[in-house]
Design a protein around this motif. Structure first.
Motif, PDB file in Angstrom:
ATOM      1  N   ASN A   1       4.201   1.577 -18.712  1.00 41.68           N
ATOM      2  CA  ASN A   1       4.235   0.580 -19.785  1.00 41.68           C
ATOM      3  C   ASN A   1       4.118  -0.849 -19.258  1.00 41.68           C
ATOM      4  O   ASN A   1       3.519  -1.718 -19.898  1.00 41.68           O
ATOM      5  CB  ASN A   1       5.528   0.714 -20.594  1.00 41.68           C
ATOM      6  CG  ASN A   1       5.589   2.015 -21.367  1.00 41.68           C
ATOM      7  OD1 ASN A   1       4.554   2.622 -21.658  1.00 41.68           O
ATOM      8  ND2 ASN A   1       6.787   2.475 -21.691  1.00 41.68           N
ATOM      9  N   GLY A   2       4.725  -1.077 -18.082  1.00 39.92           N
ATOM     10  CA  GLY A   2       4.758  -2.446 -17.551  1.00 39.92           C
ATOM     11  C   GLY A   2       3.534  -2.833 -16.743  1.00 39.92           C
ATOM     12  O   GLY A   2       3.152  -4.011 -16.704  1.00 39.92           O
ATOM     13  N   PHE A   3       2.908  -1.828 -16.104  1.00 40.45           N
ATOM     14  CA  PHE A   3       1.814  -2.157 -15.187  1.00 40.45           C
ATOM     15  C   PHE A   3       0.539  -1.337 -15.410  1.00 40.45           C
ATOM     16  O   PHE A   3      -0.451  -1.553 -14.721  1.00 40.45           O
ATOM     17  CB  PHE A   3       2.279  -1.957 -13.738  1.00 40.45           C
ATOM     18  CG  PHE A   3       3.483  -2.787 -13.376  1.00 40.45           C
ATOM     19  CD1 PHE A   3       3.338  -4.109 -12.998  1.00 40.45           C
ATOM     20  CD2 PHE A   3       4.767  -2.243 -13.437  1.00 40.45           C
ATOM     21  CE1 PHE A   3       4.436  -4.885 -12.674  1.00 40.45           C
ATOM     22  CE2 PHE A   3       5.870  -3.012 -13.114  1.00 40.45           C
ATOM     23  CZ  PHE A   3       5.712  -4.339 -12.736  1.00 40.45           C
ATOM     24  N   GLY A   4       0.597  -0.391 -16.333  1.00 42.52           N
ATOM     25  CA  GLY A   4      -0.604   0.392 -16.618  1.00 42.52           C
ATOM     26  C   GLY A   4      -0.790   1.604 -15.736  1.00 42.52           C
ATOM     27  O   GLY A   4      -1.882   2.176 -15.667  1.00 42.52           O
ATOM     28  N   GLY A   5       0.280   2.008 -15.036  1.00 45.64           N
ATOM     29  CA  GLY A   5       0.197   3.205 -14.206  1.00 45.64           C
ATOM     30  C   GLY A   5       0.134   2.894 -12.723  1.00 45.64           C
ATOM     31  O   GLY A   5       0.018   1.739 -12.304  1.00 45.64           O
ATOM     32  N   ILE A   6       0.221   3.959 -11.915  1.00 45.09           N
ATOM     33  CA  ILE A   6       0.301   3.811 -10.462  1.00 45.09           C
ATOM     34  C   ILE A   6      -0.922   3.120  -9.880  1.00 45.09           C
ATOM     35  O   ILE A   6      -0.802   2.163  -9.100  1.00 45.09           O
ATOM     36  CB  ILE A   6       0.484   5.199  -9.792  1.00 45.09           C
ATOM     37  CG1 ILE A   6       1.864   5.772 -10.101  1.00 45.09           C
ATOM     38  CG2 ILE A   6       0.302   5.079  -8.277  1.00 45.09           C
ATOM     39  CD1 ILE A   6       2.082   7.150  -9.508  1.00 45.09           C
ATOM     40  N   GLU A   7      -2.106   3.594 -10.236  1.00 47.08           N
ATOM     41  CA  GLU A   7      -3.324   3.068  -9.609  1.00 47.08           C
ATOM     42  C   GLU A   7      -3.537   1.598  -9.939  1.00 47.08           C
ATOM     43  O   GLU A   7      -3.925   0.804  -9.073  1.00 47.08           O
ATOM     44  CB  GLU A   7      -4.539   3.899 -10.030  1.00 47.08           C
ATOM     45  CG  GLU A   7      -4.522   5.330  -9.516  1.00 47.08           C
ATOM     46  CD  GLU A   7      -4.306   5.392  -8.008  1.00 47.08           C
ATOM     47  OE1 GLU A   7      -4.952   4.601  -7.279  1.00 47.08           O
ATOM     48  OE2 GLU A   7      -3.491   6.215  -7.559  1.00 47.08           O
ATOM     49  N   LYS A   8      -3.270   1.222 -11.179  1.00 40.88           N
ATOM     50  CA  LYS A   8      -3.430  -0.182 -11.560  1.00 40.88           C
ATOM     51  C   LYS A   8      -2.391  -1.047 -10.860  1.00 40.88           C
ATOM     52  O   LYS A   8      -2.699  -2.147 -10.379  1.00 40.88           O
ATOM     53  CB  LYS A   8      -3.321  -0.352 -13.072  1.00 40.88           C
ATOM     54  CG  LYS A   8      -3.636  -1.770 -13.537  1.00 40.88           C
ATOM     55  CD  LYS A   8      -3.638  -1.871 -15.045  1.00 40.88           C
ATOM     56  CE  LYS A   8      -4.051  -3.279 -15.493  1.00 40.88           C
ATOM     57  NZ  LYS A   8      -3.205  -4.340 -14.938  1.00 40.88           N
ATOM     58  N   LEU A   9      -1.162  -0.564 -10.773  1.00 39.62           N
ATOM     59  CA  LEU A   9      -0.109  -1.312 -10.089  1.00 39.62           C
ATOM     60  C   LEU A   9      -0.468  -1.499  -8.616  1.00 39.62           C
ATOM     61  O   LEU A   9      -0.292  -2.583  -8.051  1.00 39.62           O
ATOM     62  CB  LEU A   9       1.227  -0.579 -10.217  1.00 39.62           C
ATOM     63  CG  LEU A   9       2.393  -1.139  -9.389  1.00 39.62           C
ATOM     64  CD1 LEU A   9       2.668  -2.598  -9.747  1.00 39.62           C
ATOM     65  CD2 LEU A   9       3.643  -0.293  -9.599  1.00 39.62           C
ATOM     66  N   ARG A  10      -0.964  -0.430  -7.990  1.00 32.99           N
ATOM     67  CA  ARG A  10      -1.341  -0.511  -6.579  1.00 32.99           C
ATOM     68  C   ARG A  10      -2.393  -1.605  -6.364  1.00 32.99           C
ATOM     69  O   ARG A  10      -2.285  -2.431  -5.451  1.00 32.99           O
ATOM     70  CB  ARG A  10      -1.860   0.839  -6.094  1.00 32.99           C
ATOM     71  CG  ARG A  10      -2.248   0.865  -4.627  1.00 32.99           C
ATOM     72  CD  ARG A  10      -2.727   2.230  -4.191  1.00 32.99           C
ATOM     73  NE  ARG A  10      -1.615   3.167  -4.022  1.00 32.99           N
ATOM     74  CZ  ARG A  10      -1.501   4.321  -4.636  1.00 32.99           C
ATOM     75  NH1 ARG A  10      -2.430   4.710  -5.487  1.00 32.99           N
ATOM     76  NH2 ARG A  10      -0.468   5.115  -4.409  1.00 32.99           N
ATOM     77  N   LYS A  11      -3.394  -1.634  -7.235  1.00 31.84           N
ATOM     78  CA  LYS A  11      -4.448  -2.633  -7.085  1.00 31.84           C
ATOM     79  C   LYS A  11      -3.955  -4.036  -7.439  1.00 31.84           C
ATOM     80  O   LYS A  11      -4.419  -5.029  -6.854  1.00 31.84           O
ATOM     81  CB  LYS A  11      -5.656  -2.254  -7.939  1.00 31.84           C
ATOM     82  CG  LYS A  11      -6.373  -0.998  -7.458  1.00 31.84           C
ATOM     83  CD  LYS A  11      -7.652  -0.727  -8.219  1.00 31.84           C
ATOM     84  CE  LYS A  11      -8.732  -1.708  -7.870  1.00 31.84           C
ATOM     85  NZ  LYS A  11     -10.051  -1.312  -8.459  1.00 31.84           N
TER      86      LYS A  11
END
Length: 319
Positions: free
Chosen positions: A246-256
């Motif tokens: 919810n806060g970052f759009g998921g793992i892959e999006k947060l990683r990038k």
């Protein structure tokens, strides 16, 4: 055969390898590898020890080679992983929407202005240089000691603006750095920014300060790499998974998101009052990276760092 033949013995790989408890090997496997390593060291010491160099000295040499392997794992590998993230997740020519690496001088404290393509190359060459320095660190350390103990070029006690420092030329390290810089420039093709290496001046007073600066690279990169690697494990907790989704759009999006922030603002020439101290020079790149580390608590993804066990860039991760 002389003792140097130990370097060509098939057992030397086993005798000097690092036993990594990385969570992927069972305790039984780790114990087996440790025993194999111990047996290999003992066998090589017995086989190649002679009147000129006894078995204990042979074993000491093998332990030293093993120490270098451990050093490379903790200091060179994080740089390799960041290079991998940069080259796999970011296109050097066609930026993905929302992941443009370009920076503009004056915006967000940046002192440099680079297009996406130029910033990609600038980050890649900086990381590649750090990798080459880490790879050759044991030799640089030996050369530093020779420079520090040089009777031909003694130190001068001087106020450098950072207190009284022993300012001393470091010719041996300077020559080695020129070679490393040339190797890096050959690898990456083109060079962006300054190629000035500060040594024996107010910024880097002597060879010992130089060594200290570049052994800090792993302190900057390791925590970031660990957070990126722990994201899937964190998301095994449904509450954390929901927070990241919810806060970052998921793992892959947060990683990038974490990576683009680092690749832009840790390589923007910031961190000092002038271009001589920061900017695009070889040492200024580290200054900018440390400046990014000082701002970590203000980043939107800082709570994720804390969830992953981050304590500080100078400390260990909490379990």
């Amino acid at each position: 055969a002389g003792a140097e033949a130990v370097l060509y013995d098939r057992l030397v790989t086993t005798a000097t390898r690092e036993i990594l408890a990385d969570g992927r090997k069972s305790r039984h496997t780790l114990n087996m590898e440790s025993k194999e390593k111990h047996r290999a060291i003992e066998a090589l010491g017995k086989k190649y020890g002679n009147r000129r160099i006894d078995a204990e000295e042979i074993k000491l040499c093998l332990y030293s080679i093993g120490d270098n392997h451990s050093f490379l794992t903790s200091n060179r590998d994080p740089v390799d992983k960041m290079i991998m993230y940069l080259t796999r997740l970011f296109d050097p020519h066609n930026p993905e929407e929302g992941y443009d690496l370009s920076i503009s001088g004056g915006a967000g404290g940046a002192r440099l202005s680079h297009s996406h393509e130029k910033q990609f190359a600038y980050v890649l060459q900086s990381l590649t240089l750090w990798r080459e320095i880490a790879h050759d660190m044991f030799r640089l350390w030996c050369l530093s000691e020779e420079d520090l103990l040089s009777e031909d070029k003694p130190y001068e006690l001087r106020d450098t603006g950072q207190g009284l420092q022993r300012v001393q030329p470091a010719g041996r390290v300077s020559n080695a750095m020129r070679t490393i810089l040339h190797t890096t420039q050959t690898k990456v093709g083109t060079w962006i920014g300054s190629s000035v290496v500060h040594l024996g001046d107010n910024n880097v007073p002597n060879a010992l300060v130089f060594i200290d600066k570049y052994t800090q690279v792993s302190s900057i990169l390791n925590p970031i790499v660990l957070v990126l690697q722990r994201l899937p494990e964190l998301c095994k907790d449904p509450n954390v998974e929901e927070y990241i989704r919810n806060g970052f759009g998921g793992i892959e999006k947060l990683r990038k998101d974490i990576l683009i922030d680092f690749f832009r603002f840790a390589f923007d020439g910031s961190g000092a009052d002038n271009f001589f101290d920061a900017g695009s020079c070889i040492d200024g790149r580290l200054t900018s990276a440390w400046h990014w580390c000082q701002q970590i608590a203000n980043k939107p993804f800082y709570p994720v760092f804390k969830l992953a066990g981050f304590a500080s860039f100078d400390g260990e991760f909490q379990k």
